[in-house]
Design an enzyme around this catalytic site. Structure first.
Site, mmCIF file in Angstrom:
data_model
loop_
_atom_site.group_PDB
_atom_site.id
_atom_site.type_symbol
_atom_site.label_atom_id
_atom_site.label_comp_id
_atom_site.label_asym_id
_atom_site.label_seq_id
_atom_site.Cartn_x
_atom_site.Cartn_y
_atom_site.Cartn_z
ATOM 1 N N GLN A 97 0.866 -1.258 0.092
ATOM 2 C CA GLN A 97 -0.018 -0.076 0.040
ATOM 3 C C GLN A 97 0.988 1.315 0.150
ATOM 4 O O GLN A 97 1.871 1.351 0.765
ATOM 5 C CB GLN A 97 -0.993 -0.093 1.249
ATOM 6 N N HIS A 103 -8.559 1.893 -1.189
ATOM 7 C CA HIS A 103 -9.176 1.899 -2.318
ATOM 8 C C HIS A 103 -9.125 0.496 -2.803
ATOM 9 O O HIS A 103 -8.195 -0.466 -2.386
ATOM 10 C CB HIS A 103 -8.399 2.708 -3.380
HETATM 11 P P1 AMP Z 1 -1.471 1.118 -3.547
HETATM 12 O O1 AMP Z 1 -0.310 0.794 -3.738
HETATM 13 O O2 AMP Z 1 -2.412 -0.194 -3.348
HETATM 14 O O3 AMP Z 1 -1.620 2.015 -2.551
HETATM 15 O O4 AMP Z 1 -2.089 1.871 -5.017
HETATM 16 C C1 AMP Z 1 -2.086 3.007 -5.038
HETATM 17 C C2 AMP Z 1 -2.259 3.161 -6.272
HETATM 18 O O5 AMP Z 1 -2.730 4.582 -6.878
HETATM 19 C C3 AMP Z 1 -1.221 2.646 -7.317
HETATM 20 O O6 AMP Z 1 -1.556 1.713 -8.295
HETATM 21 C C4 AMP Z 1 -0.834 3.980 -8.062
HETATM 22 O O7 AMP Z 1 -0.349 3.527 -9.539
HETATM 23 C C5 AMP Z 1 -1.983 4.702 -8.065
HETATM 24 N N1 AMP Z 1 -1.952 6.061 -8.309
HETATM 25 C C6 AMP Z 1 -1.095 6.839 -7.547
HETATM 26 N N2 AMP Z 1 -1.164 8.180 -7.821
HETATM 27 C C7 AMP Z 1 -2.251 8.378 -8.879
HETATM 28 C C8 AMP Z 1 -2.785 9.458 -9.650
HETATM 29 N N3 AMP Z 1 -2.741 10.610 -9.298
HETATM 30 N N4 AMP Z 1 -4.046 9.022 -10.332
HETATM 31 C C9 AMP Z 1 -4.153 7.677 -10.652
HETATM 32 N N5 AMP Z 1 -3.854 6.740 -9.832
HETATM 33 C C10 AMP Z 1 -2.561 6.787 -8.832
#
Ligand code: AMP
Length: 119
Positions: A97, A103
């Site tokens: 995470q 999410h």
């Molecule tokens: P996690 O690693 O489970 O916390 O997932 C966070 C996710 O957010 C990752 O897959 C990132 O690629 C995505 N993410 C980070 N910044 C953005 C952004 N500005 N718009 C869309 N997705 C994002």
């Protein structure tokens, strides 16, 4: 009053302060395209309420959590991957995470290793 820098990345997206590809929005959640997709379809279902991690949710979030799952199913259907998709919640840095605002990852239209959840 909270400074906007106190907000999570996803709260700033929900409030329109950071642009994102928004596929769905309702009173309780939004669905955006992941900025660094790990599958042909990679969407994020994000509650408006900034619950940091799944383990931080409580009984009062029961309806919200159910709503997120129902939206995930609807969006997967709209994205044409309702026959084969994965929902992933990374809980904690040790599980990968990086954004501490709950999410659900919808991963679809991908070739899954049917025998493994990890690969
Ligand atoms: P996690 O690693 O489970 O916390 O997932 C966070 C996710 O957010 C990752 O897959 C990132 O690629 C995505 N993410 C980070 N910044 C953005 C952004 N500005 N718009 C869309 N997705 C994002």
């Amino acid at each position: 009053m909270a400074d906007s820098t106190d907000k999570t990345l996803f709260s700033r997206i929900a409030d329109g302060e950071i642009p994102a590809d928004i596929l769905h929005r309702d009173d309780h959640c939004l669905v955006i395209k992941d900025i660094a997709p790990q599958a042909p379809t990679h969407l994020l279902v994000i509650p408006i309420k900034p619950i940091p991690r799944l383990v931080d949710a409580s009984a009062e979030d029961r309806e919200l959590l159910g709503h997120l799952l129902l939206v995930a199913g609807d969006i997967a259907r709209q994205a044409g991957c309702d026959e084969a998709f994965r929902l992933v919640i990374n809980n904690g840095a040790g599980a990968g995470q990086t954004v501490f605002h709950l999410h659900l990852h919808i991963l679809g239209n991908a070739k899954f290793n049917e025998a493994s959840l990890l690969g």
